[in-house]
Design a protein around this motif. Sequence first.
Motif, short mmCIF file in Angstrom:
data_model
loop_
_atom_site.label_atom_id
_atom_site.label_comp_id
_atom_site.label_asym_id
_atom_site.label_seq_id
_atom_site.Cartn_x
_atom_site.Cartn_y
_atom_site.Cartn_z
N PRO A 94 -14.07 -21.05 -12.23
CA PRO A 94 -15.48 -20.66 -12.23
C PRO A 94 -16.07 -20.77 -10.82
N ASP A 95 -17.12 -20.01 -10.59
CA ASP A 95 -17.85 -20.11 -9.33
C ASP A 95 -19.08 -20.99 -9.46
N LEU A 96 -19.54 -21.20 -10.70
CA LEU A 96 -20.74 -21.98 -10.95
C LEU A 96 -20.69 -22.50 -12.39
N LEU A 97 -21.20 -23.72 -12.59
CA LEU A 97 -21.30 -24.29 -13.93
C LEU A 97 -22.78 -24.44 -14.29
N LEU A 98 -23.10 -24.18 -15.56
CA LEU A 98 -24.49 -24.32 -16.02
C LEU A 98 -24.46 -24.96 -17.40
N GLY A 99 -25.09 -26.10 -17.54
CA GLY A 99 -25.16 -26.79 -18.83
C GLY A 99 -26.52 -26.65 -19.46
N HIS A 100 -26.53 -26.42 -20.76
CA HIS A 100 -27.79 -26.30 -21.50
C HIS A 100 -28.09 -27.64 -22.17
N SER A 101 -29.13 -28.35 -21.69
CA SER A 101 -29.56 -29.60 -22.29
C SER A 101 -28.41 -30.61 -22.31
N PHE A 102 -27.98 -31.03 -23.50
CA PHE A 102 -26.87 -31.97 -23.65
C PHE A 102 -25.63 -31.50 -22.89
N GLY A 103 -25.47 -30.19 -22.76
CA GLY A 103 -24.31 -29.62 -22.10
C GLY A 103 -24.22 -29.94 -20.62
N GLU A 104 -25.32 -30.43 -20.02
CA GLU A 104 -25.26 -30.78 -18.60
C GLU A 104 -24.28 -31.91 -18.33
N MET A 105 -24.10 -32.82 -19.29
CA MET A 105 -23.17 -33.93 -19.07
C MET A 105 -21.73 -33.41 -18.97
N ALA A 106 -21.35 -32.50 -19.86
CA ALA A 106 -20.00 -31.93 -19.78
C ALA A 106 -19.84 -31.12 -18.50
N ALA A 107 -20.88 -30.38 -18.11
CA ALA A 107 -20.80 -29.58 -16.89
C ALA A 107 -20.58 -30.47 -15.67
N LEU A 108 -21.28 -31.59 -15.59
CA LEU A 108 -21.14 -32.49 -14.45
C LEU A 108 -19.79 -33.19 -14.44
N VAL A 109 -19.26 -33.51 -15.62
CA VAL A 109 -17.91 -34.07 -15.68
C VAL A 109 -16.90 -33.05 -15.17
N CYS A 110 -17.01 -31.81 -15.63
CA CYS A 110 -16.07 -30.77 -15.20
C CYS A 110 -16.24 -30.43 -13.72
N ALA A 111 -17.41 -30.68 -13.17
CA ALA A 111 -17.64 -30.44 -11.75
C ALA A 111 -17.17 -31.59 -10.88
N GLY A 112 -16.75 -32.71 -11.51
CA GLY A 112 -16.21 -33.83 -10.76
C GLY A 112 -17.21 -34.91 -10.41
N ALA A 113 -18.48 -34.75 -10.81
CA ALA A 113 -19.49 -35.76 -10.47
C ALA A 113 -19.26 -37.07 -11.22
N PHE A 114 -18.63 -36.99 -12.39
CA PHE A 114 -18.28 -38.18 -13.18
C PHE A 114 -16.89 -37.95 -13.77
N ASP A 115 -16.12 -39.01 -13.94
CA ASP A 115 -14.83 -38.82 -14.60
C ASP A 115 -15.06 -38.76 -16.11
N LEU A 116 -14.01 -38.36 -16.84
CA LEU A 116 -14.17 -38.12 -18.26
C LEU A 116 -14.57 -39.38 -19.02
N ALA A 117 -13.98 -40.52 -18.68
CA ALA A 117 -14.33 -41.76 -19.38
C ALA A 117 -15.80 -42.10 -19.19
N ASP A 118 -16.31 -41.90 -17.98
CA ASP A 118 -17.73 -42.17 -17.74
C ASP A 118 -18.60 -41.15 -18.46
N GLY A 119 -18.12 -39.92 -18.58
CA GLY A 119 -18.86 -38.92 -19.36
C GLY A 119 -19.00 -39.36 -20.81
N VAL A 120 -17.94 -39.91 -21.38
CA VAL A 120 -18.00 -40.44 -22.75
C VAL A 120 -19.02 -41.57 -22.83
N ARG A 121 -19.00 -42.46 -21.84
CA ARG A 121 -19.97 -43.57 -21.84
C ARG A 121 -21.40 -43.04 -21.75
N MET A 122 -21.59 -41.95 -21.02
CA MET A 122 -22.93 -41.36 -20.92
C MET A 122 -23.38 -40.79 -22.27
#
Length: 446
Positions: A94-122
Amino acid sequence: MRDRAVFLFPGLGAYSTGVLREARRNHPVVAETFDEIDAAAAGCGVPAVSGLLFGTQAPTIKDLLGQRAELLQLAIFGVSVATHRILTGAGAEPDLLLGHSFGEMAALVCAGAFDLADGVRMVCARSEALRPWEGLGAMAAIGTDEVTAGHLIGLVQEPELVIGCANSPRQHVLSGPGKALARVEEAADALGLFFARLNLPYASHHPSMTLAVPIFCELMAQIRQKPLRLPVYSPIHGRRYTDADDLKQAIADCLVLPVRFTDAVRALHAQGWTRYVEVGALNALTRCVQATVPDVHTHAPLLLPEEETAGLRAAVEAIRADGAGPVSGQPGPEAAVVAQPVPEPAPAIPAARPAPPQPGGGRAEVLDRLRRLYAEALEYPAEVLAEDSALEAELGVDSLKQTSLLKRVVEQFGLPESPGDLRVWELPTLGRIADFVLAARNGAVR
């Protein structure tokens, strides 16, 4: 020149029965992703979600709503992460990720801002932070423009209601007290506007959530933010995130701020973004894109659970940067998920006089009655309504009209099922609807 691809990460509600079960057979990364999610969830005291999703019988959304809130939310979050991993692992970057509401957490995990385990904790922290607000508010989708939605709020004199999400020019989500939403529903019914309550026990994107923001932030205090590897655009904050942003605070603020998805799509389209891929179940966001801007290419690879492999392959082939040949290791027919034009939400179909339950008659008779009912309502020749034709993906019947038609099915067949409990994505063809009718007659529905 390659179309620049936006990956869309849907929010709560993006679940369909059987999602990723077919893909899991062909892509080991699905099981690997959910194994990681289960391990991190155990640390939060939350049961494994993979056993529910991939067990003997796939759960419906109604089944998951009867479980701990974190399980449905982790399922939706995990489906997005796993789908992103499938696509990128096959070379569809992808060239860009866009999350809708709750979907922003998954988008940021996939973008590398948080690892998957921390995404689960969020995800678990968000659920815990909102627990005191459960039952104190609600949300509902309404099929009209933003000005009319605002006028309806004024008409019923319910100032505590707000427009929580602007999803497309004629789809908005209202947020606020349940009794206030009931008054808007009455007005919407009188005007022939689509109106549907969402499966959420609280009023997200509402000022009443202000006190939940610091609680959510405190629960995320030990989570470490990392540099972004992919750009992420927020339809809530109206811009791209940067590494200078406190992304945990930004996610917490999403509890209060409205989602301006329509504005985000228009802004990106004006900048030349023309390809959009739904990285999650169903096609709610790609439909909104189609209804908002012209000349776009959209892909919803998980629209039909039984065609996930073909849908994923089609999306990969459409966005691969190198233009190489077919992707290996993904058996199945070459079949693109064709973007259908999204019609404006139609007025509600006039209610038919309920027919008494008919204990007699087999599946062929039920299917024939359904075909005649749908042909008359849609003004389609009956012969095009094949048993296995996908109402939305192949015939272009949007979910708003499908909802109205399913209400009429309940009335025509005298079924005990509440129309408000029906989920159009679980009944995508006339064959599935016929099976639903027969099961309801026998008392076997859900």
